[in-house]
Enzyme design. Structure first.
Site, PDB file in Angstrom:
ATOM      1  N   GLU A 288       0.792  -1.230   0.000  1.00 34.25           N
ATOM      2  CA  GLU A 288       0.000   0.000   0.000  1.00 34.25           C
ATOM      3  C   GLU A 288       0.825   1.282   0.000  1.00 34.25           C
ATOM      4  O   GLU A 288       0.495   2.234   0.718  1.00 34.25           O
ATOM      5  CB  GLU A 288      -0.935  -0.024   1.207  1.00 34.25           C
ATOM      6  N   HIS A 312      -8.044  -3.921  -1.218  1.00 36.96           N
ATOM      7  CA  HIS A 312      -7.297  -4.075   0.030  1.00 36.96           C
ATOM      8  C   HIS A 312      -6.243  -2.966   0.171  1.00 36.96           C
ATOM      9  O   HIS A 312      -6.193  -2.274   1.191  1.00 36.96           O
ATOM     10  CB  HIS A 312      -6.629  -5.459   0.063  1.00 36.96           C
ATOM     11  N   GLU A 313      -5.447  -2.779  -0.867  1.00 36.24           N
ATOM     12  CA  GLU A 313      -4.391  -1.758  -0.773  1.00 36.24           C
ATOM     13  C   GLU A 313      -4.996  -0.357  -0.695  1.00 36.24           C
ATOM     14  O   GLU A 313      -4.490   0.507   0.009  1.00 36.24           O
ATOM     15  CB  GLU A 313      -3.407  -1.876  -1.942  1.00 36.24           C
ATOM     16  N   HIS A 316      -6.025   0.449   2.794  1.00 40.63           N
ATOM     17  CA  HIS A 316      -4.897   0.875   3.638  1.00 40.63           C
ATOM     18  C   HIS A 316      -4.699   2.399   3.599  1.00 40.63           C
ATOM     19  O   HIS A 316      -4.015   2.952   4.456  1.00 40.63           O
ATOM     20  CB  HIS A 316      -3.597   0.218   3.182  1.00 40.63           C
ATOM     21  N   GLU A 335      -3.873  -4.434   9.395  1.00 39.67           N
ATOM     22  CA  GLU A 335      -4.401  -5.433   8.460  1.00 39.67           C
ATOM     23  C   GLU A 335      -5.842  -5.873   8.746  1.00 39.67           C
ATOM     24  O   GLU A 335      -6.618  -6.092   7.817  1.00 39.67           O
ATOM     25  CB  GLU A 335      -3.479  -6.656   8.399  1.00 39.67           C
ATOM     26  N   ASP A 390       8.525 -10.076  10.874  1.00 38.44           N
ATOM     27  CA  ASP A 390       8.106 -11.009   9.824  1.00 38.44           C
ATOM     28  C   ASP A 390       7.859 -12.419  10.377  1.00 38.44           C
ATOM     29  O   ASP A 390       7.118 -13.193   9.782  1.00 38.44           O
ATOM     30  CB  ASP A 390       9.166 -11.038   8.717  1.00 38.44           C
ATOM     31  N   TYR A 398      -4.805 -10.554   9.834  1.00 44.57           N
ATOM     32  CA  TYR A 398      -5.734 -10.279   8.740  1.00 44.57           C
ATOM     33  C   TYR A 398      -7.148 -10.784   9.065  1.00 44.57           C
ATOM     34  O   TYR A 398      -8.094 -10.019   9.158  1.00 44.57           O
ATOM     35  CB  TYR A 398      -5.265 -10.960   7.452  1.00 44.57           C
TER      36      TYR A 398
END
Ligand code: BES
Ligand code: ZN
Length: 618
Positions: A288, A312-313, A316, A335, A390, A398
């Site tokens: 995003e 979705h992006e 954001h 998210e 990560d 999500y």
């Protein structure tokens, strides 16, 4: 008329909520500590970045300078994050050289760059270069691009990779505006998460301005042979010349999408919304980056069925870019809200059947994550102290995040929840959000101080009580179809070819996912393949789902195409299940053979995941 009433009502509530906020607990208003940065923000905090860099495609290096304007709280030091950067010199105002020190390397954070300043200084300039394998950057040869004519460079900053190409206070709790001068080889266009050019420059020099403050993980750069086509006056697509037409067709609804999103949660805050379609080794579906979403070409499937990725992006732009997770422990704040918002946009645009399908797919992904990831990462709020953010990446932030917000919607009603969200975004615009601050806000503005269930949803690992499992009518039909086809396979009914275009990509995805590897056999797969030609599908979603089942059932007919797929595509969401299926079916030689050819095409984040999975030592 109705809209006006709605906005007026929204404003009234903002005022009300602000009053309450000022009297709320101090705890919620304090800035959270980000364990993934060396920066000491109380002492010195960057406000503006000026980049002046050159992209060297021969040595795969970025070289140049980064200047910062910062707020100095009487400090004699400013600390920046770096990862594998060479620092040549550091200047204060009036080009006065100053001393600096690079600290010892921390496995997660990299090295602190401590710069000596006087309490009066508010400007420093760092002359630096990247190493040839900076984690954020992917330097692609012409062969690795769509058109195969020119090289390509892309950056991926989230979560803590920006420090590998810019020395910076690499924490989402910082917000900066930026400008940049980028020198590239001629014939290539440079693009950033900023106001962008629409045509190539003659001399390979590009200047950028990002007037709205953003978190450092959103500073992004791409350089390649791309053209631009507008969709409307504020949306458009950048892609390699031979891909542009298909990309524009696939995402033609983008203008409508932005308008739809605005109707839900307020004015689009970033003026321009463009999408850059990247080469297929881009490790994510989408990223995003403000004003310029980066997207995988694997979403161009020819039936416009993967446009939820763009939704979705786009979402954001509010959840993430406007109201930003304060630390990576609060990643679900980015998210979870975005997935909820994405599905609301898609429901408006494509109808409830579509939104139901992607909700079911998300739920299935969540079930897989819940089964496979360490338990400590199955709560919404996580503790990443001393760890790489990560490591916790999964579908939990999500889709558990989505389910939490959907539960709130169901409990308090959509109308009330929409007003709540609208106010949440407008009253925290360009600010960061901790989980605790959100809970505070929620208690005061929606749940009337009841937070018993909120605590469980956010802090408890595993499944919360009373989860509503989403369902989809269209998927029920796809499942029936599969059962019928399997029955025919067993009864040796001769297979009749059927065009795959009879269903949407998501329906096929569900159909294939329902193949039960404990009950069905590779002969069944061969039968389905006769009918639908899945092995030769050119649709990446279908390929990934099909190759996974094929690997698990040793249906070797796919191996050649699957290898080609894994060599060409670097999207981690596709790589993970496929290498895992090879591992689970104990086809280690095949996994290693494929990985050896494919690995050079993958971005650092994908390499890191698959190296770990296959125990690969570079
Ligand atoms: N911001 C994420 C990608 C990301 C997350 C990169 C964490 C690095 C660290 C992006 O918005 C995203 O979620 N992309 C998804 C899109 C999908 C949910 C439609 C993806 O890449 O699959
Ligand atoms: Zn996202």
């Amino acid at each position: 008329m109705q809209k006006l009433v709605y906005i007026a009502l929204g404003t009234a509530l903002i005022a009300a909520s602000c009053n309450k906020q000022t009297t709320s607990t101090i705890k919620g208003l304090q800035e959270a500590k980000d364990n993934q940065t060396f920066a000491d923000l109380d002492k010195a905090r960057i406000k503006h970045l000026s980049l002046d860099i050159e992209t060297d495609f021969k040595t795969h290096q970025i070289k140049g300078s980064a200047s910062y304007q910062f707020k100095n709280n009487n400090s004699k030091k400013i600390i920046l994050d770096t990862e594998e950067l060479t620092i040549d010199s550091v200047l204060l105002a009036n080009n006065k050289k100053t001393t600096f020190k690079l600290g010892n390397r921390d496995a997660v954070k990299g090295r602190a760059l401590e710069i000596d300043i006087t309490p009066k200084d508010t400007v420093v300039t760092v002359y630096y270069k990247t190493t040839s394998d900076a984690n954020a950057l992917q330097w692609l040869s012409p062969e690795q691009t769509h058109d195969k004519k020119q090289p390509f460079l892309l950056s991926q900053g989230q979560a803590i990779l920006t420090r590998s190409w810019i020395p910076i206070q690499d924490t989402p709790s910082v917000r900066i505006t930026y400008d940049a001068k980028i020198k590239t080889p001629k014939d290539l266009m440079a693009l950033m998460s900023a106001i962008n050019p629409k045509e190539k420059s003659k001399d390979g020099i590009y200047t950028f301005k990002m007037p709205q403050p953003i978190a450092p993980y959103l500073v992004a750069l791409a350089v390649g042979d791309v053209n631009y086509q507008a969709i409307d006056n504020r949306t458009g697509i950048y892609a390699e010349p031979n891909l542009l037409k298909d990309a524009v067709w696939e995402f033609a609804d983008m203008g409508k999408m932005v308008t739809t999103a605005e109707k839900l949660y307020g004015k689009y805050p970033w003026e321009q919304f463009d999408v850059l379609v990247l080469p297929s080794s881009f490790p994510f579906g989408g990223m995003e980056n403000p004003r310029l979403t980066f997207a995988t070409p694997t979403a161009i499937v020819g039936d416009r069925s993967m446009t939820n990725l763009v939704a979705h992006e786009l979402a954001h732009s509010w959840s993430g870019n406007l109201v930003t997770n304060s630390t990576w422990d609060d990643f679900w704040i980015n998210e979870g809200f975005t997935v909820y918002f994405e599905r609301r946009i898609m429901e408006e645009l494509e109808g409830k059947d579509y939104a139901d399908m992607i909700s079911v797919i998300g739920f299935q992904d969540l079930e897989t994550s819940m089964r496979n990831i360490p338990k400590e990462y199955t709560s919404l709020k996580v503790n990443m102290k001393g760890k790489n953010p990560d490591d916790a990446f999964s579908d939990v932030p999500y889709d558990k995040g989505y389910l939490f917000l959907k539960m709130l919607e169901d409990k308090y009603g959509r109308q009330k929840f929409d007003i709540f969200l609208n106010n949440y975004f407008s009253s925290h615009a360009f600010q960061t959000m901790t989980t605790e601050k959100f809970i505070d806000y929620l208690k005061q503005n929606l749940t009337n101080n009841d937070d018993s269930f909120v605590q469980e949803w956010i802090y408890t690992t595993g499944w919360p009580k009373g989860v509503q499992k989403p369902t989809s009518k269209l998927f029920d039909l796809a499942e029936n179809q599969l059962q019928q086809d399997i029955k025919n396979s067993r009864n040796k009914v001769s297979p009749k070819k059927i065009a795959i275009s009879t269903k949407s990509t998501n329906e096929w995805l569900h159909y294939i996912r329902q193949i039960d590897v404990d009950k069905n056999t590779k002969e069944d797969l061969a039968y389905l393949d006769e009918i639908y030609d899945f092995t030769d599908s050119k649709n990446p979603e279908i390929e990934c789902a099909w190759f996974e089942k094929a690997f698990l059932l040793h249906y070797d007919k796919v191996n050649k195409n699957a290898k080609e797929f894994l060599v060409n595509v670097g999207r981690r969401k596709f790589l993970e299940p496929l290498y895992l299926a090879l591992k689970e079916s104990k086809q280690f030689d095949l996994a290693n053979d494929i990985y050896k050819s494919a690995r050079p095409n993958y971005h650092f984040v994908a390499k890191q995941t698959i190296d770990g999975m296959l125990n690969y030592k570079p």
